[in-house]
Design an enzyme around this catalytic site. Structure first.
Site, PDB file in Angstrom:
ATOM      1  N   HIS A   1       0.790  -1.161   0.079  1.00  0.00           N
ATOM      2  CA  HIS A   1       0.181  -0.160  -0.012  1.00  0.00           C
ATOM      3  C   HIS A   1       0.840   1.328  -0.030  1.00  0.00           C
ATOM      4  O   HIS A   1       0.627   2.308  -0.540  1.00  0.00           O
ATOM      5  CB  HIS A   1      -0.953   0.127   1.387  1.00  0.00           C
ATOM      6  CG  HIS A   1      -2.077  -0.749   1.017  1.00  0.00           C
ATOM      7  ND1 HIS A   1      -3.178  -0.414   0.106  1.00  0.00           N
ATOM      8  CD2 HIS A   1      -2.555  -2.081   1.619  1.00  0.00           C
ATOM      9  CE1 HIS A   1      -3.992  -1.476   0.210  1.00  0.00           C
ATOM     10  NE2 HIS A   1      -3.524  -2.385   1.280  1.00  0.00           N
TER      11      HIS A   1
ATOM     12  N   ASP B   1      -7.354  -2.230  -1.885  1.00  0.00           N
ATOM     13  CA  ASP B   1      -8.618  -3.110  -1.208  1.00  0.00           C
ATOM     14  C   ASP B   1      -9.854  -2.630  -1.800  1.00  0.00           C
ATOM     15  O   ASP B   1     -10.102  -1.544  -1.863  1.00  0.00           O
ATOM     16  CB  ASP B   1      -8.504  -2.657   0.291  1.00  0.00           C
ATOM     17  CG  ASP B   1      -7.317  -3.213   1.005  1.00  0.00           C
ATOM     18  OD1 ASP B   1      -6.410  -4.043   0.783  1.00  0.00           O
ATOM     19  OD2 ASP B   1      -6.977  -2.478   1.971  1.00  0.00           O
TER      20      ASP B   1
ATOM     21  N   GLU C   1      -6.702 -12.411   2.422  1.00  0.00           N
ATOM     22  CA  GLU C   1      -7.617 -11.180   2.423  1.00  0.00           C
ATOM     23  C   GLU C   1      -8.214 -11.292   1.155  1.00  0.00           C
ATOM     24  O   GLU C   1      -7.649 -10.658   0.046  1.00  0.00           O
ATOM     25  CB  GLU C   1      -6.827  -9.810   2.742  1.00  0.00           C
ATOM     26  CG  GLU C   1      -6.033  -9.814   4.106  1.00  0.00           C
ATOM     27  CD  GLU C   1      -5.322  -8.380   4.251  1.00  0.00           C
ATOM     28  OE1 GLU C   1      -4.946  -7.647   3.046  1.00  0.00           O
ATOM     29  OE2 GLU C   1      -4.967  -8.278   5.318  1.00  0.00           O
TER      30      GLU C   1
ATOM     31  N   HIS D   1      -7.985  -7.869  -0.870  1.00  0.00           N
ATOM     32  CA  HIS D   1      -6.604  -7.116  -1.359  1.00  0.00           C
ATOM     33  C   HIS D   1      -5.742  -7.834  -2.280  1.00  0.00           C
ATOM     34  O   HIS D   1      -5.589  -8.797  -2.412  1.00  0.00           O
ATOM     35  CB  HIS D   1      -5.574  -7.507  -0.089  1.00  0.00           C
ATOM     36  CG  HIS D   1      -4.264  -6.922  -0.144  1.00  0.00           C
ATOM     37  ND1 HIS D   1      -3.619  -5.847   0.398  1.00  0.00           N
ATOM     38  CD2 HIS D   1      -3.115  -7.227  -0.950  1.00  0.00           C
ATOM     39  CE1 HIS D   1      -2.597  -5.697   0.119  1.00  0.00           C
ATOM     40  NE2 HIS D   1      -2.073  -6.421  -0.664  1.00  0.00           N
TER      41      HIS D   1
END
Length: 227
Positions: free
Chosen positions: A133, A140, A200, A203
Site C-alpha cells: 500500500h 482493497d 484477504e 486485497h
C-alpha cells in the site's frame, strides 16, 4: 477491533501452505522502481469513502495498477462494479496499523514468541518494510451493483482472521453467493495481471514484491513512494 484469547484457534497453522508477506521469499525480492506516478482513482472507478483521509491519499494508485483495474471493470458482468476502498497508504499510517494489530495479538496471546507474533500480524497488515500500500501497488476493493449496494462477499472488507474465523481468507468456505462473487472478482482481476493476498479476499496488487514472488518476476516495479 479486538482479539480475544478464545480466538486462538483462528490463528493459521504455519504449515497451511500460504506464503505470507513477511516470508523471506517475499522480503528478499528487490525493487527496480519504474518511477510511475500515483493517479487519482476518483472519476475513473467507483470509490467508497469509509477510509477517506483529508489529503485523499486513499484514492490514489500507481497508474499501471489503475489502468488494469479499469480493464478489469470492463470484464465484469453487467450490473457488477468494482468499488475501491483503499489504495495508497502513507508509511506512518501503515506502521501504525501494523503495530496496533500486533499489540492486540500480543495482549491476546502473551506467550507467543516475538517472531511468531510478527508473522501472525502479517496475515492482516503488511510490515512497513514490504508494504505494497505504501508503494501505491495494492488496492482493497469489493463489488457493488449498479445502485451502489455492495454484494455479499462472505465478510466485510478488512475483517480480521479472528473476527471472521478465517472466512476472510480468499479460499475459505463461504456461502454459495459469496463464493460466486469472490470468483467473479478474482477472474476479472487475475485476467488483468493482479495477484491476491490469500488471507484477504479484498486485497489485490500489481508490481509489488508479493506480485513479483507470485509471478516469478526478477524484481518489484514499485517501491515506497510519497504522494
Amino acid at each position: 477491533m479486538s482479539v480475544s484469547s478464545r480466538d486462538r484457534s483462528a490463528l493459521p497453522d504455519p504449515a497451511a501452505g500460504l506464503v505470507l508477506i513477511s516470508d523471506l521469499r517475499v522480503t528478499s525480492i528487490g525493487v527496480e522502481e519504474c518511477g510511475e506516478k500515483l493517479s487519482d482513482v476518483r472519476g475513473r472507478l467507483r470509490v467508497d469513502e469509509r477510509l477517506a483521509d483529508p489529503a485523499g491519499a486513499y484514492a490514489h494508485l500507481r497508474e499501471g495498477l489503475l489502468a488494469r483495474l479499469e480493464e478489469a471493470q470492463d470484464r465484469l458482468p453487467a450490473g457488477c462494479n468494482l468499488v475501491v476502498v483503499e489504495g495508497y497508504r502513507p508509511p506512518a499510517l501503515q506502521r501504525r496499523y501494523f503495530e496496533e494489530y500486533k499489540a492486540e495479538l500480543r495482549a491476546a496471546f502473551p506467550d507467543m514468541p516475538a517472531g511468531d507474533l510478527h508473522v501472525a500480524a502479517s496475515r492482516y497488515v503488511s510490515p512497513i518494510e514490504v508494504a505494497p500500500h505504501t508503494a501505491g501497488a495494492a488496492v482493497d476493493l469489493t463489488l457493488c451493483d449498479d445502485y451502489g449496494v455492495e454484494l455479499d462477499m462472505g465478510t466485510a472488507v478488512n475483517a480480521t482472521p479472528e473476527q471472521s474465523r478465517g472466512a476472510c481468507y480468499t479460499a475459505a468456505e463461504v456461502g454459495a453467493g459469496a463464493r460466486r462473487n469472490r470468483d467473479v472478482l478474482s477472474a476479472a482481476l487475475e485476467a488483468c495481471g493482479l495477484v491476491n493476498y490469500p488471507t484477504e479476499w479484498w486485497h489485490w496488487s500489481y508490481g509489488d514484491r508479493y506480485w513479483a514472488m507470485t509471478r516469478r518476476a526478477p524484481a518489484a516495479l514499485y517501491g515506497p513512494v510519497e504522494l
